[in-house]
Design a protein around this motif. Structure first.
Motif, short mmCIF file in Angstrom:
data_model
loop_
_atom_site.label_atom_id
_atom_site.label_comp_id
_atom_site.label_asym_id
_atom_site.label_seq_id
_atom_site.Cartn_x
_atom_site.Cartn_y
_atom_site.Cartn_z
N ILE A 1 -1.74 1.44 -10.06
CA ILE A 1 -1.30 0.01 -9.37
C ILE A 1 -0.15 -0.54 -9.91
O ILE A 1 -0.22 -1.33 -10.99
N PHE B 1 0.86 -1.25 -0.02
CA PHE B 1 0.12 -0.18 -0.13
C PHE B 1 0.98 1.26 0.00
O PHE B 1 0.69 2.12 -0.57
N ILE B 2 1.81 1.22 0.72
CA ILE B 2 2.91 2.43 0.84
C ILE B 2 3.24 2.35 -0.83
O ILE B 2 3.54 3.69 -1.37
N GLN C 1 2.10 1.70 -3.57
CA GLN C 1 1.07 2.17 -4.40
C GLN C 1 0.53 3.64 -4.32
O GLN C 1 0.37 4.18 -5.18
N TRP C 2 0.78 3.90 -3.12
CA TRP C 2 0.30 5.44 -2.54
C TRP C 2 1.69 6.36 -3.27
O TRP C 2 1.21 7.35 -3.91
N LEU C 3 2.94 5.87 -3.06
CA LEU C 3 4.02 6.81 -3.63
C LEU C 3 4.04 6.86 -5.14
O LEU C 3 4.31 7.88 -5.56
N SER D 1 1.27 6.58 -7.12
CA SER D 1 0.20 7.40 -7.30
C SER D 1 0.57 8.79 -7.28
O SER D 1 0.23 9.90 -8.07
N GLU D 2 1.22 9.10 -6.15
CA GLU D 2 1.56 10.56 -5.87
C GLU D 2 2.36 11.02 -6.91
O GLU D 2 2.43 12.11 -7.31
N ARG D 3 3.31 10.05 -7.14
CA ARG D 3 4.54 10.53 -8.13
C ARG D 3 3.82 10.86 -9.57
O ARG D 3 4.44 11.81 -10.29
N PHE E 1 3.22 -3.96 -6.72
CA PHE E 1 1.95 -4.16 -5.89
C PHE E 1 1.67 -5.58 -5.84
O PHE E 1 1.51 -6.26 -4.77
N VAL F 1 -4.28 7.79 -9.75
CA VAL F 1 -4.20 6.43 -9.07
C VAL F 1 -3.26 5.31 -10.02
O VAL F 1 -3.90 5.23 -11.22
#
Length: 93
Positions: A41, A26-27, A29-31, A33-35, A45, A39
């Motif tokens: 995946i 999840f970390i 995936q979040w990083l 997506s932020e980059r 992941f 969103v």
């Protein structure tokens, strides 16, 4: 009273390693997506899902926990299939 730490230490390494791998997806995936500002995946992941899920499945079997084992075992099918689909996608290369 139950002894919580009745297995050899390597089983806890497998169990905690699986939990860390599974949670870290999840970390990642979040990083990602932020980059990218949307969103996303990434393939990693699904790799982390498969590795973490496999370790947790083995640990659940060791603990003889059918609920935990069934949940992780069924998840492995989905993670493996999603990894295959991700690798086939034209934009994943």
């Amino acid at each position: 009273m139950t002894n919580w730490f009745s297995s050899p230490a390597y089983w806890y390494v497998i169990g905690f390693g699986g939990q860390i791998a599974f949670a870290s997806r999840f970390i990642v995936q979040w990083l990602m997506s932020e980059r990218q500002g949307r969103v996303v995946i990434p393939g990693v992941f699904w790799v982390l899902s498969l590795a973490g899920g496999a370790a947790l499945f083995v640990y659940a079997m060791h603990k003889r926990d059918p609920v935990f084992a069934l949940g992780q075992g069924l998840g492995l099918v989905a993670y493996a299939r999603n990894l295959v689909l991700h690798r086939r996608a034209p934009d994943s290369r």
